[in-house]
Design an enzyme around this catalytic site. Structure first.
Site, PDB file in Angstrom:
ATOM      1  CB  SER A  98      -0.884   0.007   1.254  1.00 33.07           C
ATOM      2  OG  SER A  98      -1.528   1.254   1.420  1.00 33.07           O
ATOM      3  CE1 TYR A 137      -3.958  -2.152   5.469  1.00 35.95           C
ATOM      4  CE2 TYR A 137      -3.065  -0.065   4.692  1.00 35.95           C
ATOM      5  CZ  TYR A 137      -3.746  -1.245   4.451  1.00 35.95           C
ATOM      6  OH  TYR A 137      -4.215  -1.518   3.189  1.00 35.95           O
TER       7      TYR A 137
END
Length: 252
Positions: free
Chosen positions: A141, A153
């Site tokens: 990401s 994350y």
């Protein structure tokens, strides 16, 4: 001489990016194991693939659990075919600022993203090595570069990049490539949940995001599916160890 029919596993394929990738790989002629926590949740993706003339199998598994992964991969190899394409897409978010983040929220995100990708790659690599062909695509990401409220994350997605590069070094001589896709803003249930968390209507959230993207729109799951399709293809055999940012513009 035609190429053999290959079998792909796509994790987190019940919806969103995973579902789009599964459908695209089926269009490319691969048999697809549609894997998610609940096999029943995979029904829509499987039905869409079968309606288009493809072959798919719904598989329920927890990618963070070693026994669950082993059982799932064995089932796929037996009922569908030896998997030689793996898309590690399964992921969750447990967003919060550092001082509010619990150990449970940290561990849950690490378990699904990193432990899950490790267990899936380890369980499938023997089929790739035996077939002298393999494609591993890991979902990273743009958050890997840091994103407020996503320390877990971001760390997991950065870890996916190092994981990918090491796989490419270890497995390259066996005809196996490993690459990562790092999406930017993609319109999914996950980004809709983020908009809800910050208290902004999703349409407004998307419009605001689009103003910061050079191509002036947010991404769709199909944008990631196109890239995964290339990386999983026969023709991508000299592309390995790369992180491809699919974000509508440059990322450092």
């Amino acid at each position: 001489m035609s190429s053999p029919v290959r079998t792909a596993i796509v994790t987190g394929a019940a919806r969103g990016i995973g579902a789009a990738v599964a459908k695209r790989l089926a269009q490319d002629g691969l048999q697809v194991a549609v894997l998610d926590l609940d096999a029943d949740a995979c029904a829509d993706t499987v039905s869409a693939i079968e309606a288009a003339g493809g072959k798919a199998l719904a598989v329920g598994a927890n990618v963070a659990d070693e026994e669950s992964v082993a059982a799932a991969v064995e089932k796929i190899a037996t009922e569908l075919g030896e998997p030689t394409v793996l898309i590690n897409n399964a992921g969750i978010t447990r967003d919060n600022l550092l001082f509010k983040m619990t150990v449970e929220d940290w561990d849950a995100v690490m378990a699904v993203h990193l432990r899950g990708a490790f267990l899936m790659a380890r369980a499938t690599q023997k089929y790739m090595v035996d077939n002298k062909f393999g494609r591993i695509v890991n979902l990273s990401s743009t958050s890997a570069q840091g994103n407020r409220g996503q320390v877990n994350y971001s760390a997991a997605k950065a870890g996916m990049q190092g994981f990918t590069k090491t796989l490419s070094i270890e497995l390259g001589k066996f005809g196996v490539t490993a690459n990562a896709i790092a999406p930017g803003f993609i319109e999914t249930e996950m980004t809709a949940a983020t908009a809800e968390r910050v208290g902004v209507p999703f349409e407004d959230y998307k419009k605001a995001a689009a103003t910061q993207i050079p191509v002036a729109r947010v991404g769709k799951p199909e944008d990631i599916a196109h890239t995964a399709s290339f990386l999983a293809s026969e023709g991508a055999g000299f592309v390995s160890g790369q992180v491809i940012y699919v974000a509508g513009g440059p990322k450092d």
